[in-house]
Design a protein around this motif. Structure first.
Motif, short mmCIF file in Angstrom:
data_model
loop_
_atom_site.label_atom_id
_atom_site.label_comp_id
_atom_site.label_asym_id
_atom_site.label_seq_id
_atom_site.Cartn_x
_atom_site.Cartn_y
_atom_site.Cartn_z
N LEU A 71 0.86 -1.18 0.00
CA LEU A 71 0.00 0.00 0.00
C LEU A 71 0.90 1.23 0.00
CD1 LEU A 71 -2.55 -1.01 2.79
CD2 LEU A 71 -2.95 -0.97 0.32
N TYR A 83 7.26 -6.25 -7.84
CA TYR A 83 5.83 -6.35 -7.53
C TYR A 83 5.01 -6.27 -8.81
CZ TYR A 83 7.05 -5.55 -2.65
OH TYR A 83 7.58 -5.66 -1.39
N GLU A 132 15.12 -6.89 -5.12
CA GLU A 132 15.60 -5.81 -4.25
C GLU A 132 16.86 -5.28 -4.91
OE1 GLU A 132 14.28 -4.32 -1.77
OE2 GLU A 132 12.62 -5.68 -1.31
N LEU A 136 19.48 -6.07 0.71
CA LEU A 136 18.93 -5.91 2.06
C LEU A 136 20.08 -5.70 3.04
CD1 LEU A 136 16.24 -8.73 1.84
CD2 LEU A 136 15.83 -6.26 1.72
N GLU A 141 18.05 -10.89 7.20
CA GLU A 141 16.88 -10.27 6.55
C GLU A 141 16.56 -10.98 5.24
OE1 GLU A 141 17.13 -6.03 6.09
OE2 GLU A 141 15.07 -5.87 5.39
N LEU A 144 14.76 -14.18 6.13
CA LEU A 144 13.37 -13.96 6.56
C LEU A 144 12.47 -13.60 5.38
CD1 LEU A 144 14.01 -11.93 9.85
CD2 LEU A 144 12.98 -14.21 9.68
N HIS A 145 12.99 -12.77 4.50
CA HIS A 145 12.21 -12.40 3.31
C HIS A 145 11.98 -13.62 2.44
CE1 HIS A 145 11.95 -7.85 3.00
NE2 HIS A 145 12.57 -8.05 4.15
N SER A 148 9.31 -15.90 3.91
CA SER A 148 7.98 -15.32 3.70
C SER A 148 7.55 -15.51 2.24
CB SER A 148 8.02 -13.83 4.06
OG SER A 148 6.83 -13.20 3.70
N HIS A 152 4.26 -17.76 0.28
CA HIS A 152 3.33 -17.24 -0.73
C HIS A 152 3.39 -18.06 -2.02
CE1 HIS A 152 2.11 -13.84 1.66
NE2 HIS A 152 3.36 -13.48 1.85
N LEU B 96 -0.77 1.33 6.82
CA LEU B 96 0.13 0.64 5.88
C LEU B 96 0.76 -0.57 6.56
CD1 LEU B 96 2.24 3.42 4.08
CD2 LEU B 96 0.08 2.44 3.38
N GLN B 100 1.97 -4.86 5.82
CA GLN B 100 3.35 -4.96 5.38
C GLN B 100 4.27 -4.33 6.42
OE1 GLN B 100 1.81 -3.00 2.12
NE2 GLN B 100 2.52 -0.96 2.65
N VAL B 103 11.44 -6.21 8.79
CA VAL B 103 11.76 -7.23 9.79
C VAL B 103 11.87 -6.65 11.20
CG1 VAL B 103 12.87 -8.85 8.22
CG2 VAL B 103 14.22 -7.01 9.23
N GLN B 110 2.73 -11.94 12.98
CA GLN B 110 3.49 -11.96 11.73
C GLN B 110 2.67 -11.22 10.66
OE1 GLN B 110 6.51 -13.47 11.26
NE2 GLN B 110 6.66 -13.04 9.07
N PRO B 112 1.27 -10.08 7.00
CA PRO B 112 1.11 -10.87 5.78
C PRO B 112 2.30 -10.76 4.84
CG PRO B 112 -0.86 -9.55 6.22
CD PRO B 112 0.19 -9.11 7.19
N HIS B 113 2.94 -9.58 4.85
CA HIS B 113 4.04 -9.39 3.90
C HIS B 113 5.22 -8.69 4.57
CE1 HIS B 113 1.53 -10.68 0.60
NE2 HIS B 113 0.58 -9.94 1.11
N LEU B 114 6.39 -9.25 4.33
CA LEU B 114 7.61 -8.58 4.76
C LEU B 114 8.08 -7.70 3.62
CD1 LEU B 114 10.03 -11.12 6.49
CD2 LEU B 114 8.95 -9.10 7.48
N ILE B 115 8.44 -6.49 3.92
CA ILE B 115 8.99 -5.64 2.87
C ILE B 115 10.31 -5.05 3.33
CG2 ILE B 115 6.71 -5.11 1.94
CD1 ILE B 115 6.90 -2.34 3.20
N SER B 116 11.10 -4.64 2.38
CA SER B 116 12.40 -4.09 2.72
C SER B 116 12.25 -2.67 3.25
CB SER B 116 13.30 -4.08 1.49
OG SER B 116 12.78 -3.19 0.52
#
Lengths: 355, 285
Positions: A71, A83, A132, A136, A141, A144-145, A148, A152, B96, B100, B103, B110, B112-116
């Motif tokens: 978002l 994305y 990315e 990162l 990190e 972990l990414h 996740s 999905h 937001l 998302q 870390v 947790q 739903p989404h991990l973002i940088s």
């Protein structure tokens, strides 16, 4: 009585090709199975597959997006971070080996090696380094990414009704000890090339075929209803590290992939093949559908590909209005014509290494 | 006499009522309020001739109600502008973080989404840049060099912790500091590039750092005719007139000396923002 007598026009070169205009191929593709408006579609593959995902969305197909744009993030920025390109944020899956590897890893049946590459003080997921672009902050990190992301991907594979995969390359880079393959060679986006650790590998027909069949089996075990639609990317190799001339290497790669796709479609009732490669790359098109570099596919070419696809897979009704307050775009207005549609393609970065 | 134009969403009700409580202390200040409930301010348009006008009848009615009869905002009529809510504030960033997180923002749930961090920062900046308050402020700045101050949307009252889906609020202390850092980064850019200021937040109204104390939340009034209709029980988004009073007390000195209280007391805010030249120089840079 000859077996060739009474065949439809599409069976004859003169009627099916010579007397047809390349921008309006007639009866080139007949679907093997229908795609229903409610079908959940997953897309993956090489750069060209991004066109397919984008146009399916524009035509109101239900393309899965398990890792949607955050978002607040602007559309223009989102694709730079992987994305909206595919049904999850795996970046380009150029080879069948990558596809198989990702699937088995998502299902907990494969553990890739050498997953984290570095560049200066930043850390990259070696299996999808482009998502990315600036890496990162730590190895943790990245892990972990990735964990996740894999959740999905597993969710996507088990929920899809149709998986559209665009086969792109046979050439790949392989971790010698483990067999892990990477979408780019170390040193292109991140990492450092060490020939003792990672080697060039050109997959054969039988390897690609086997990879896809294993992928199919792994998904079907968990999602028996799933069907597959294959295409072959018409985008040539930017560079080859195999020693052959890049033109010969490209033709080898595409011929293998076309053969694999053909064999899979001939032998498996749940696998269809759509001839985007033929529309763009075969000689009746006279190269019209390529940009000046004879590599990038022009928007006009993409348009013919998608038009041919939608002639067979037109939705009976647009997406339910309840899902969106926006009016469904008509085919005429859905994709404003652009000379060249931007793709995220790390393979194209190899151009920078040309002397 | 200084005239202030105050534009906002439904949060304007608390400010309008708060202003009524303190206006006697500011005889040299007159304020016109222009409110549009919900997302109606999306239909406020510049007529390119120096006025902001409602592009929908619904908004026009709201503006007529809140301003006491005006149905257009003539920018030249005002010495300063303030905008409240309309998506500007940490609340927007908290929303937001519901879906998302980076870390280092993971709390009890947790996401739903991990973002940088890089993506997160871009999402925050873009989200604030595109909120209606900032868009309107930029439209005003394009036509006026007068001071513009944004007022943050208030933190939710602690009532929000009774909500069924409250994970983001339970983890507010974990995610909050990072969101605040992004907010401050955005504010610095806004001030530097657009000469648009942000009013100080009334710190005494905050509890547990990211919520509003019940004393400033309960008894909030809806933006309806008469300004005397209470929100329903359980309301947590809107604040009461006492909160509005605190906000207005901090807002006025932000504009500069000419807007200060005439009581002999020192304005609460340090005079660092009271440099009229900076408004114009930065606005034209």
């Amino acid at each position: 009585m000859s077996p060739y007598a009474g065949l439809p026009s599409r069976s004859y070169w003169r009627l099916g090709v010579t007397e047809q205009h390349p921008t309006a191929p007639v009866d080139l593709y007949r679907k093997k199975f229908a795609i229903k408006p409610s079908d959940q579609i997953a897309t993956a593959g090489s750069c060209f597959a991004q066109h397919i995902a984008k146009h399916l969305r524009l035509h109101n197909y239900q393309v899965i997006d398990k890792e949607p744009k955050p978002l607040g993030l602007a559309e223009a920025e989102a694709s730079k971070y992987g994305y909206g390109l595919y049904s999850a944020r795996y970046g380009n899956l150029y080879t069948t080996r990558q596809l198989l590897q990702l699937t088995l890893e998502a299902f907990g049946e494969f553990e890739p090696a050498n997953v984290v590459w570095t560049k200066k003080d930043r850390f990259f997921d070696a299996l999808r380094p482009s998502v990315e672009p600036n890496g990162l902050a730590s190895e943790r990190e990245v892990a972990l990414h990735r964990a996740s992301h894999l959740r999905h991907v597993a969710d996507m594979l088990t929920s899809a009704d149709i998986i559209i995969f665009t086969l792109g390359l046979t050439e790949t880079w392989e971790h010698v000890a483990s067999g892990t393959v990477y979408p780019t060679a170390p040193g292109v986006i991140a990492g450092r090339h060490d020939p003792e650790t990672v080697r060039f590998r050109n997959l054969t027909h039988s390897e690609c075929l086997s990879d896809f069949l294993k992928f199919r089996e792994a998904v079907k075990q968990r999602n028996p209803r799933v069907k597959f639609l294959l295409t072959v990317s018409p985008v040539p190799l930017t560079a080859t590290a195999g020693g052959e001339h890049v033109l010969a290497a490209t033709l080898y790669s595409k011929s293998v992939l076309r053969g694999v796709a053909g064999e899979l479609a001939q032998t498996c009732a749940d696998i269809d093949y759509f001839p985007s490669y033929e529309i763009i790359a075969s000689h009746p098109a006279r190269g019209f559908f390529y940009e000046g570099n004879l590599r990038s596919v022009a928007a006009a070419g993409v348009s013919v590909v998608m038009k041919t696809f939608f002639e067979q897979h037109a939705l009976a009704a647009p997406k339910a209005e309840a899902r969106s307050s926006k009016p469904a775009p008509s085919p005429a207005t859905a994709a404003p014509p652009k000379k060249h549609e931007e793709l995220v393609c790390e393979e194209a970065m190899l151009e920078a290494f040309a002397q | 006499m200084k005239r202030i134009c105050l534009i906002g969403d439904s949060h304007i009700a608390a400010l309008r009522l708060g202003w009524q409580r303190i206006r006697a202390r500011y005889p040299e200040v007159e304020i016109d309020f222009f409110g549009g409930a919900g997302g109606k301010m999306k239909r406020l348009r510049s007529d390119k001739r120096g006025a902001l006008v409602p592009a929908s009848e619904e908004l026009r009615q709201d503006i007529l109600l809140t301003s006491g009869g005006l149905d257009r905002i003539v920018l030249a009529d005002y010495d300063a502008f303030a905008l409240v809510g309309m998506g500007f504030g940490l609340i927007r960033l908290f929303h937001l973080s519901k879906f998302q997180r980076t870390v280092d923002m993971i709390g009890t749930v947790q996401p739903p989404h991990l973002i940088s961090t890089e993506v997160f920062q871009r999402a925050c900046m873009n989200s604030l840049r595109t909120c209606r308050a900032v868009q309107i402020a930029r439209e005003i700045r394009a036509q006026s060099r007068r001071p513009i101050v944004l007022i943050r949307q208030p933190y939710y009252s602690q009532e929000v912790l009774r909500e069924r889906d409250r994970s983001v609020w339970n983890d507010a202390a974990v995610a909050g500091p990072k969101l605040e850092a992004e907010m401050e980064r955005f504010i610095a850019v806004l001030e530097h590039k657009r000469a648009i200021k942000v009013a100080p937040y009334p710190e005494e109204t905050r509890v547990e750092r990211y919520f509003t104390a019940p004393a400033y939340a309960s008894g909030s009034i809806r933006m309806l005719a008469g300004f005397d209709t209470l929100h329903e029980v359980g309301e947590y988004r809107h604040m009461n007139p006492l909160f509005g009073e605190r906000v207005m007390e901090l807002l006025l000195p932000t504009f500069g000396p000419g807007f200060a209280e005439v009581s002999g007391e020192t304005p609460r805010l340090a005079p660092t923002l009271e440099e009229p030249d900076r408004w114009t120089s930065a606005a034209t840079s």
